[in-house]
Design a protein around this motif. Sequence first.
Motif, PDB file in Angstrom:
ATOM      1  N   GLN A 132      -4.183  -4.841  -4.890  1.00  0.00           N
ATOM      2  CA  GLN A 132      -2.978  -3.901  -4.876  1.00  0.00           C
ATOM      3  C   GLN A 132      -2.039  -4.795  -5.626  1.00  0.00           C
ATOM      4  OE1 GLN A 132      -2.652  -2.688  -1.054  1.00  0.00           O
ATOM      5  NE2 GLN A 132      -3.552  -0.733  -1.520  1.00  0.00           N
ATOM      6  N   PRO A 167       3.927  -1.203  -8.322  1.00  0.00           N
ATOM      7  CA  PRO A 167       4.049  -0.613  -9.429  1.00  0.00           C
ATOM      8  C   PRO A 167       5.291  -1.191 -10.398  1.00  0.00           C
ATOM      9  CG  PRO A 167       4.140   0.820  -7.672  1.00  0.00           C
ATOM     10  CD  PRO A 167       4.383  -0.452  -6.861  1.00  0.00           C
ATOM     11  N   ASN A 203       2.335   2.344  -3.382  1.00  0.00           N
ATOM     12  CA  ASN A 203       1.309   2.937  -4.226  1.00  0.00           C
ATOM     13  C   ASN A 203       1.011   4.265  -3.645  1.00  0.00           C
ATOM     14  OD1 ASN A 203       0.466   1.068  -6.413  1.00  0.00           O
ATOM     15  ND2 ASN A 203       0.736  -0.250  -4.789  1.00  0.00           N
ATOM     16  N   GLN A 204       0.796   4.547  -2.323  1.00  0.00           N
ATOM     17  CA  GLN A 204       0.387   6.018  -1.865  1.00  0.00           C
ATOM     18  C   GLN A 204       1.548   6.959  -2.151  1.00  0.00           C
ATOM     19  OE1 GLN A 204      -2.366   6.714  -0.153  1.00  0.00           O
ATOM     20  NE2 GLN A 204      -3.517   4.883  -0.346  1.00  0.00           N
ATOM     21  N   ASP A 263       1.029  -1.087  -0.150  1.00  0.00           N
ATOM     22  CA  ASP A 263      -0.181  -0.042  -0.141  1.00  0.00           C
ATOM     23  C   ASP A 263       0.733   1.177   0.053  1.00  0.00           C
ATOM     24  OD1 ASP A 263      -2.812   1.141   0.748  1.00  0.00           O
ATOM     25  OD2 ASP A 263      -1.652   2.438   1.861  1.00  0.00           O
ATOM     26  N   PRO A 292       4.592   6.936  -4.164  1.00  0.00           N
ATOM     27  CA  PRO A 292       5.383   6.575  -5.404  1.00  0.00           C
ATOM     28  C   PRO A 292       6.682   7.464  -5.730  1.00  0.00           C
ATOM     29  CG  PRO A 292       3.633   7.416  -6.365  1.00  0.00           C
ATOM     30  CD  PRO A 292       3.110   7.280  -4.760  1.00  0.00           C
TER      31      PRO A 292
END
Length: 342
Positions: A262, A265, A167-168, A164, A170
């Motif tokens: 999720q 990336p 992604n929060q 998480d 990057p």
Amino acid sequence: MKLTQLEIKEKRSRSKIKKALFILLKIITVLVMLLVLFVVIVYTVNKISSNAEQKRMEPYGQHVSVDGKLMNISVQGEGEETIVLLPGFGNPSPYHDFKPLVRELTPYYRVVVVEPFGYGLSDQTDKERSTANIVSEIHEALQSLQIDRYILMGHSISGIYSLDYVNQYPDEVSAFVGLDSSVPALSEQKIDSSMTAPVKWFRNLGFARLQIKLEADPYDGLAYDEKTKEQLSILIRKNRFNNTQLNEAESMFDNFLTAQTQALPADLPVLLFVQANHPATDQWVPEHEKQIKDSANAELVLVEGDHYLYRTHSKEIAESFRGFMAELGNGAAFIDSAAGNH
């Protein structure tokens, strides 16, 4: 009135039954009293020992204010690049526990060891231990120390939180390193408050201390000095089954479900150190391989060790990590050089 032989026998039989019941009642009473006495002794010893250990507990790191609570953070080393280390579930003191790995990394990197709420010397919190809350709290702590560009390195359950996190934020995380990190598909069992309530009684009465006493020392024979092992022993007893960690255990199943939506990336460099032979599932390695299949820059390193592989393979992990980062740097330099020629 003269009793018949049968009546005499029945009377004697009833008398024997009464005596047997009386003796049984006395035995039960004595056993209950002994049990109560045992509980009182365990409770008293725990209280006295906890107070004594509180005085022997040595401070370390620095406290950072997060959401009205104090989170303990340790910053070591002076390298140009920063590593943020996140612990696995129930770690008594990430600062002490990560020492073998930190010792190998600090000559080359600045290493930040985060002790989330309920861990090490950090405060406890009543706030739900959802992934969103945990990630937000860790980020706030790092921001308050002006740490805004770093490599995220997480053990076990921190793999779920890190998923998480990357992604929060990057723009802040330059790479992710998993230390036998958890993967979304291999979820923990669901735990609810009806299961943790008896554990709180167990802890409050002092039986957690007794349990720890009967367990094998997890640091026996490992590369920890005696002073560190003493502090770890104190902090194990301080933090075992605390309310914050029990709440995290209750939230864990939902946190795994959230993580299943999720993915890492694709452009994030990822290095996974994975236990080669998991004792409970043959899907441990395949699921980690699946996690990085779409990554442009990823590597998986199998380690012959247990779940706490950084305790026994810290040198190997540090060397592999440095090699991975060096290749990334060389790749970036090559790209910059190629771009400059056009």
